[in-house]
Design a protein around this motif. Structure first.
Motif, PDB file in Angstrom:
ATOM      1  N   LYS A  81       7.957   1.135  -0.790  1.00 27.10           N
ATOM      2  CA  LYS A  81       7.217   0.219  -1.666  1.00 27.10           C
ATOM      3  C   LYS A  81       8.141  -0.231  -2.788  1.00 27.10           C
ATOM      4  O   LYS A  81       8.906   0.572  -3.325  1.00 27.10           O
ATOM      5  N   TRP A  82       8.067  -1.501  -3.130  1.00 23.79           N
ATOM      6  CA  TRP A  82       8.873  -2.027  -4.234  1.00 23.79           C
ATOM      7  C   TRP A  82       7.958  -2.769  -5.191  1.00 23.79           C
ATOM      8  O   TRP A  82       7.075  -3.510  -4.766  1.00 23.79           O
ATOM      9  N   ALA A  83       8.165  -2.577  -6.478  1.00 19.99           N
ATOM     10  CA  ALA A  83       7.308  -3.195  -7.493  1.00 19.99           C
ATOM     11  C   ALA A  83       8.012  -4.371  -8.170  1.00 19.99           C
ATOM     12  O   ALA A  83       9.203  -4.311  -8.481  1.00 19.99           O
ATOM     13  N   LEU A  84       7.250  -5.430  -8.386  1.00 18.79           N
ATOM     14  CA  LEU A  84       7.680  -6.590  -9.149  1.00 18.79           C
ATOM     15  C   LEU A  84       6.674  -6.825 -10.272  1.00 18.79           C
ATOM     16  O   LEU A  84       5.497  -6.490 -10.130  1.00 18.79           O
ATOM     17  N   PRO A  85       7.106  -7.415 -11.382  1.00 13.85           N
ATOM     18  CA  PRO A  85       6.127  -7.780 -12.412  1.00 13.85           C
ATOM     19  C   PRO A  85       5.278  -8.942 -11.923  1.00 13.85           C
ATOM     20  O   PRO A  85       5.753  -9.811 -11.181  1.00 13.85           O
ATOM     21  N   GLY A  86       4.012  -8.968 -12.317  1.00 16.01           N
ATOM     22  CA  GLY A  86       3.160 -10.101 -11.985  1.00 16.01           C
ATOM     23  C   GLY A  86       3.408 -11.256 -12.931  1.00 16.01           C
ATOM     24  O   GLY A  86       3.915 -11.084 -14.042  1.00 16.01           O
ATOM     25  N   PRO A  87       3.053 -12.478 -12.517  1.00 15.67           N
ATOM     26  CA  PRO A  87       3.351 -13.653 -13.358  1.00 15.67           C
ATOM     27  C   PRO A  87       2.708 -13.610 -14.731  1.00 15.67           C
ATOM     28  O   PRO A  87       3.348 -13.982 -15.725  1.00 15.67           O
ATOM     29  N   MET A  88       1.460 -13.154 -14.845  1.00 18.20           N
ATOM     30  CA  MET A  88       0.806 -13.144 -16.149  1.00 18.20           C
ATOM     31  C   MET A  88       1.445 -12.111 -17.075  1.00 18.20           C
ATOM     32  O   MET A  88       1.607 -12.358 -18.279  1.00 18.20           O
ATOM     33  N   THR A  89       1.830 -10.966 -16.537  1.00 14.29           N
ATOM     34  CA  THR A  89       2.480  -9.943 -17.349  1.00 14.29           C
ATOM     35  C   THR A  89       3.876 -10.387 -17.758  1.00 14.29           C
ATOM     36  O   THR A  89       4.344 -10.056 -18.865  1.00 14.29           O
ATOM     37  N   MET A  90       4.545 -11.171 -16.924  1.00 13.89           N
ATOM     38  CA  MET A  90       5.851 -11.710 -17.302  1.00 13.89           C
ATOM     39  C   MET A  90       5.742 -12.625 -18.515  1.00 13.89           C
ATOM     40  O   MET A  90       6.518 -12.498 -19.469  1.00 13.89           O
ATOM     41  N   ILE A  91       4.765 -13.526 -18.513  1.00 16.20           N
ATOM     42  CA  ILE A  91       4.688 -14.457 -19.644  1.00 16.20           C
ATOM     43  C   ILE A  91       4.249 -13.755 -20.915  1.00 16.20           C
ATOM     44  O   ILE A  91       4.541 -14.228 -22.017  1.00 16.20           O
ATOM     45  N   ALA A 151      -4.966 -17.156  -9.370  1.00 11.69           N
ATOM     46  CA  ALA A 151      -4.328 -18.165  -8.522  1.00 11.69           C
ATOM     47  C   ALA A 151      -2.811 -18.039  -8.556  1.00 11.69           C
ATOM     48  O   ALA A 151      -2.133 -18.201  -7.525  1.00 11.69           O
ATOM     49  N   ALA A 152      -2.264 -17.722  -9.727  1.00 11.81           N
ATOM     50  CA  ALA A 152      -0.807 -17.537  -9.828  1.00 11.81           C
ATOM     51  C   ALA A 152      -0.365 -16.324  -9.021  1.00 11.81           C
ATOM     52  O   ALA A 152       0.685 -16.356  -8.360  1.00 11.81           O
ATOM     53  N   LEU A 153      -1.154 -15.260  -9.055  1.00  8.19           N
ATOM     54  CA  LEU A 153      -0.821 -14.081  -8.251  1.00  8.19           C
ATOM     55  C   LEU A 153      -0.871 -14.416  -6.763  1.00  8.19           C
ATOM     56  O   LEU A 153      -0.014 -13.977  -5.985  1.00  8.19           O
ATOM     57  N   GLU A 154      -1.866 -15.189  -6.355  1.00  5.60           N
ATOM     58  CA  GLU A 154      -1.942 -15.618  -4.953  1.00  5.60           C
ATOM     59  C   GLU A 154      -0.698 -16.424  -4.558  1.00  5.60           C
ATOM     60  O   GLU A 154      -0.192 -16.309  -3.446  1.00  5.60           O
ATOM     61  N   ARG A 155      -0.208 -17.240  -5.466  1.00  2.00           N
ATOM     62  CA  ARG A 155       1.019 -18.000  -5.185  1.00  2.00           C
ATOM     63  C   ARG A 155       2.195 -17.055  -4.996  1.00  2.00           C
ATOM     64  O   ARG A 155       3.059 -17.286  -4.141  1.00  2.00           O
ATOM     65  N   ALA A 156       2.246 -15.977  -5.760  1.00  2.00           N
ATOM     66  CA  ALA A 156       3.351 -15.032  -5.662  1.00  2.00           C
ATOM     67  C   ALA A 156       3.383 -14.326  -4.304  1.00  2.00           C
ATOM     68  O   ALA A 156       4.453 -13.947  -3.817  1.00  2.00           O
ATOM     69  N   VAL A 157       2.217 -14.120  -3.678  1.00  2.00           N
ATOM     70  CA  VAL A 157       2.161 -13.392  -2.403  1.00  2.00           C
ATOM     71  C   VAL A 157       2.080 -14.325  -1.201  1.00  2.00           C
ATOM     72  O   VAL A 157       2.006 -13.867  -0.068  1.00  2.00           O
ATOM     73  N   GLU A 158       2.110 -15.599  -1.449  1.00  2.00           N
ATOM     74  CA  GLU A 158       1.912 -16.591  -0.384  1.00  2.00           C
ATOM     75  C   GLU A 158       2.911 -16.409   0.764  1.00  2.00           C
ATOM     76  O   GLU A 158       4.111 -16.321   0.558  1.00  2.00           O
ATOM     77  N   GLY A 159       2.391 -16.336   1.990  1.00  2.00           N
ATOM     78  CA  GLY A 159       3.243 -16.293   3.171  1.00  2.00           C
ATOM     79  C   GLY A 159       3.859 -14.948   3.488  1.00  2.00           C
ATOM     80  O   GLY A 159       4.646 -14.841   4.432  1.00  2.00           O
ATOM     81  N   LEU A 160       3.528 -13.904   2.748  1.00  2.00           N
ATOM     82  CA  LEU A 160       4.119 -12.593   3.001  1.00  2.00           C
ATOM     83  C   LEU A 160       3.428 -11.910   4.179  1.00  2.00           C
ATOM     84  O   LEU A 160       2.211 -11.975   4.329  1.00  2.00           O
ATOM     85  N   ARG A 161       4.218 -11.241   4.992  1.00  2.00           N
ATOM     86  CA  ARG A 161       3.679 -10.415   6.081  1.00  2.00           C
ATOM     87  C   ARG A 161       3.615  -8.948   5.671  1.00  2.00           C
ATOM     88  O   ARG A 161       2.828  -8.184   6.219  1.00  2.00           O
TER      89      ARG A 161
END
Length: 345
Positions: free
Chosen positions: A128-138, A195-205
């Motif tokens: 598992k790898w963690a990334l910051p979410g878009p809202m927490t980044m801003i 919606a921004a979070l959904e954009r971040a995960v878009e197309g991932l398998r």
């Protein structure tokens, strides 16, 4: 994975003292240049070894190669000035000196992909790898260019999606987005954060997870939690939205908290990564306590969708305490697993 009640560390593990100052967030590196590269890899190897030795099923890097779960990602982006810092209020809770957005943000090269590939080489278990979410980044920046939290979040979401797709290609099984800001900015979560979070995960398998926590066990967070009253119901704002989202796994704090366990009903159908060890206390949980916390959740989530984890990251804890908590987590999950299957574990 096929293991019933698999275990995972939800966030950071303490770094060894030869790499960074112990029990301190945002601790500067004790090494530099080639020695730092080698030291980070050695620390990552040690983190993998300890997780495996202590019965953790889903292996992470323990964030050994980054100083901070948000800013280390941001510092690799174009358009962000780390010299021109400003003090801002983080999640309406505490002040911090943060970098400033001074131009169009852009990912010019992969950030964590090489480290993730190295992690993949260390184990054949799921990683598992963690990334910051878009809202927490801003919320961890000063913006002097976009002048719009929403617009900047969408820019970050696209950048995160690029990184996530390359992490997936490097062999990462679960990509986790850390969004503690979802527990604070409820109107923005509804208006554009989800919606921004959904954009971040878009197309991932790869499987996707979101971790919405009440924070590290530091004074600013424990003081904030002391103001929240006898029941903490912040998850009631985001969970209905997450239940309708494409996110696979939702991570939440539970043990030693005032979160009503029934909020899990709001994400029925999702996998639940439940915090069953406390990161704000040095006390080592007994396996029976861990099992009890997990057992309470089974009224609201099927056992085959429950993952046992820590409440949040453990970087500020003494290293021996954090590792003992991992052992307690796996022992508690094993107790409940045996109870559910009636078999020796």
């Amino acid at each position: 994975m096929n293991t019933l009640l698999p275990t995972a560390a939800v966030g950071s593990l303490p770094k060894p003292s030869w790499l960074a100052e112990p029990e301190k967030l945002w601790s500067p590196w004790a090494l530099d240049a080639d020695a730092l590269v080698e030291g980070k890899q050695d620390a990552l190897r040690a983190a993998v070894h300890e997780q495996r030795r202590r019965g953790i099923d889903i292996i992470s890097d323990g964030e050994q190669t980054r100083q901070h779960f948000v800013t280390t990602f941001i510092e690799h982006l174009r358009g962000v000035d780390f010299e021109n810092r400003e003090t801002v209020r983080i999640r309406d809770r505490y002040d911090a000196s943060v970098p400033t957005v001074v131009g169009a943000v852009e990912r010019v090269k992969p950030v964590f992909v090489q480290d993730a590939a190295f992690l993949r080489q260390q184990t054949d278990q799921p990683i598992k790898w963690a990334l910051p979410g878009p809202m927490t980044m801003i919320d961890t920046l000063a913006d002097r260019y976009y002048n719009s939290r929403e617009k900047l979040a969408w820019e970050f979401a696209g950048i995160l999606n690029q990184e996530a797709k390359e992490l997936e290609a490097a062999g990462v099984d679960i990509i986790q987005f850390d969004e503690p800001a979802f527990n604070v900015f409820f109107d923005e979560v509804r208006d554009w954060g989800m919606a921004a979070l959904e954009r971040a995960v878009e197309g991932l398998r790869a499987e996707t997870a979101v971790h919405i926590c009440y924070g590290y066990g530091i004074k600013a967070n424990t003081d904030w939690k002391a103001t929240l009253g006898p029941e903490w119901r912040q998850y009631e704002e985001s969970f209905p939205l997450l239940q309708q989202s494409s996110i696979d796994i939702v991570s939440l704090e539970s043990h030693n908290s005032r979160i009503p366990i029934e909020v899990i009903e709001l994400i029925r159908g999702k996998k639940v990564m439940l915090g069953a060890v406390d990161v704000a206390s040095h006390d080592i949980e007994r396996p029976e306590e861990v099992a009890h916390t997990l057992r309470r959740a089974l009224e609201f989530v099927d056992a085959d969708k429950l993952i046992a984890s820590s409440n949040c990251g453990m970087a500020p804890l003494p290293r021996d305490v954090a590792l003992a908590k991992l052992s307690a987590l796996s022992a508690g999950a094993a107790l409940l697993r045996q109870e559910l299957t009636g078999a020796l574990v």
